[in-house]
Motif scaffolding. Structure first.
Motif, mmCIF file in Angstrom:
data_model
loop_
_atom_site.group_PDB
_atom_site.id
_atom_site.type_symbol
_atom_site.label_atom_id
_atom_site.label_comp_id
_atom_site.label_asym_id
_atom_site.label_seq_id
_atom_site.Cartn_x
_atom_site.Cartn_y
_atom_site.Cartn_z
ATOM 1 N N ASP A 125 33.815 -38.838 -105.575
ATOM 2 C CA ASP A 125 34.570 -38.285 -104.502
ATOM 3 C C ASP A 125 35.487 -39.162 -103.828
ATOM 4 O OD1 ASP A 125 34.613 -35.928 -102.655
ATOM 5 O OD2 ASP A 125 34.192 -37.455 -101.155
ATOM 6 N N ASN A 130 35.527 -31.783 -97.593
ATOM 7 C CA ASN A 130 34.549 -30.781 -97.903
ATOM 8 C C ASN A 130 33.685 -31.132 -98.912
ATOM 9 O OD1 ASN A 130 35.330 -28.616 -96.011
ATOM 10 N ND2 ASN A 130 37.094 -28.541 -97.301
ATOM 11 N N GLY A 131 33.665 -32.504 -99.664
ATOM 12 C CA GLY A 131 33.033 -32.899 -100.411
ATOM 13 C C GLY A 131 32.964 -32.547 -101.923
ATOM 14 N N THR A 132 32.191 -33.249 -102.843
ATOM 15 C CA THR A 132 32.108 -33.095 -104.389
ATOM 16 C C THR A 132 30.491 -32.591 -104.712
ATOM 17 O OG1 THR A 132 33.978 -34.086 -104.702
ATOM 18 C CG2 THR A 132 32.726 -33.729 -106.397
ATOM 19 N N PHE A 133 30.451 -31.598 -105.441
ATOM 20 C CA PHE A 133 29.239 -31.118 -105.576
ATOM 21 C C PHE A 133 28.650 -30.925 -107.175
ATOM 22 C CE2 PHE A 133 30.157 -29.743 -101.400
ATOM 23 C CZ PHE A 133 28.922 -29.729 -100.655
ATOM 24 N N ALA A 145 23.190 -35.727 -97.449
ATOM 25 C CA ALA A 145 23.145 -34.737 -98.566
ATOM 26 C C ALA A 145 23.541 -33.149 -98.237
ATOM 27 C CB ALA A 145 22.228 -34.766 -99.704
ATOM 28 N N ARG A 153 25.798 -23.282 -97.223
ATOM 29 C CA ARG A 153 25.607 -24.966 -97.119
ATOM 30 C C ARG A 153 24.499 -25.350 -96.404
ATOM 31 N NH1 ARG A 153 31.346 -28.055 -98.328
ATOM 32 N NH2 ARG A 153 31.786 -26.504 -99.838
ATOM 33 N N ARG A 155 21.913 -28.747 -94.903
ATOM 34 C CA ARG A 155 21.260 -30.272 -95.046
ATOM 35 C C ARG A 155 20.098 -30.316 -94.464
ATOM 36 N NH1 ARG A 155 26.572 -32.476 -92.361
ATOM 37 N NH2 ARG A 155 25.775 -34.309 -93.702
ATOM 38 N N TRP A 252 23.617 -26.906 -105.898
ATOM 39 C CA TRP A 252 24.687 -27.734 -106.066
ATOM 40 C C TRP A 252 24.467 -28.820 -104.845
ATOM 41 C CZ3 TRP A 252 28.736 -26.832 -109.619
ATOM 42 C CH2 TRP A 252 28.789 -25.776 -110.255
ATOM 43 N N SER A 254 25.684 -32.431 -102.816
ATOM 44 C CA SER A 254 26.940 -33.312 -103.074
ATOM 45 C C SER A 254 26.806 -34.663 -103.267
ATOM 46 C CB SER A 254 27.141 -33.275 -101.160
ATOM 47 O OG SER A 254 26.441 -33.868 -100.431
ATOM 48 N N CYS A 268 34.639 -28.701 -106.973
ATOM 49 C CA CYS A 268 35.626 -29.128 -105.674
ATOM 50 C C CYS A 268 35.947 -27.886 -104.799
ATOM 51 C CB CYS A 268 36.483 -29.876 -106.074
ATOM 52 S SG CYS A 268 36.220 -31.527 -107.224
#
Length: 278
Positions: A125, A130-133, A145, A153, A155, A252, A254, A268
């Motif tokens: 990443d 917004n992050g990669t999963f 995470a 989403r 956490r 999924w 991150s 992405c």
């Protein structure tokens, strides 16, 4: 008399040099055709022991990255990865996705490195917003995470101070090694600042997550979930691991950097990708 020199009777006319050369080659070389490789029923004609396909030995394999079509995990645009670095972004990169505002300008990168006499690929990443999963079979959840379940989403909230986060050497479908205090019961909270964001206290060592009305311990009103979608389990060292059931949309998680397996999926923004080493 026919104008087709190949059909003329020998001796009726001299063949042009190029035609004569190719005619000579045809007498020496017989190209393999589909009928040579397959029988009438479509089965291969090879001997049983002759089942090993060619693989390059002096250059790296060429992975195929598929930019998946919406609603599919099979169809999409295929891109061959032949360089050491391959980038993805909204406004820059080898693959650009200008129609997805949740993708950063420079979002993620795939890197190829030499490893134990061969090669491996890592997904990194690029500090995206917004992050990669990655789609996981299971993963241990550290404090930073973010977990995608269906369209939401989540956490883990509360101290959750891990020893480490996933490193590039760990594989896509298995991430381990994080530690949290044993006495803390965390909260699975929706990663949203909107009013009415959901939160679930994890007061049991094992909880099932699924669709509303399906009998799970944590039920979400989301058509993208199965009745039995995933399981949260508290391990002996106090860490929490999530495991996926066999579902269409999966789980999924991150990542900052992770090793890609020969067949795996990542996303992405709202774009999903499939990574395959043929």
């Amino acid at each position: 008399m026919s104008d087709d020199v190949e059909n003329q009777h020998p001796g009726t006319a001299a063949l042009p040099p190029v035609v004569e050369e190719f005619a000579s080659i045809r007498r020496i070389v017989k190209w393999v055709s589909e009928s040579d490789s397959f029988g009438r029923g479509g089965e291969r004609k090879y001997a049983p022991e002759d089942d090993q396909d060619f693989r390059p030995s002096l250059r790296p394999p060429v992975p195929v990255l598929t930019v998946l079509d919406d609603g599919s995990l099979e169809e999409g645009e295929d891109v061959r990865l032949r360089r050491e670095r391959f980038s993805i972004g909204r406004t820059s990169g080898d693959v650009q996705l200008p129609n997805d505002p949740s993708i950063s300008g420079a979002h993620a990168e795939i890197r190829r490195t030499e490893w134990k006499g061969g090669f491996q690929w890592h997904l990194n990443d690029l500090e995206s917003v917004n992050g990669t999963f990655v789609r996981c079979v299971r993963a241990v959840l550290h404090e930073n995470a973010i977990l995608i379940l269906g369209a939401r989403r989540f956490r883990l909230r509360n101290p959750l101070k891990p020893k480490s986060v996933p490193t590039a050497g760990q594989q896509t479908n298995l991430m381990d090694g994080m530690h949290i205090p044993e006495t803390v019961w965390p909260v699975l909270a929706e990663a949203s600042t909107k009013p009415g964001a959901m939160a679930f206290s994890l007061r049991s060592d094992r909880l099932l997550i699924g669709r509303a009305g399906g009998g799970a311990d944590i039920q979400l009103d989301d058509p993208l979930l199965a009745n039995r979608h995933a399981e949260l389990k508290r391990l002996r060292d106090g860490t929490w691991m999530i495991s996926a059931e066999t579902t269409r949309n999966g789980i999924w998680v991150s990542v900052a950097a992770v090793g890609l397996t020969p067949y795996c999926f990542f996303r992405c923004g709202e774009q999903r990708f499939r990574f395959v080493i043929p």
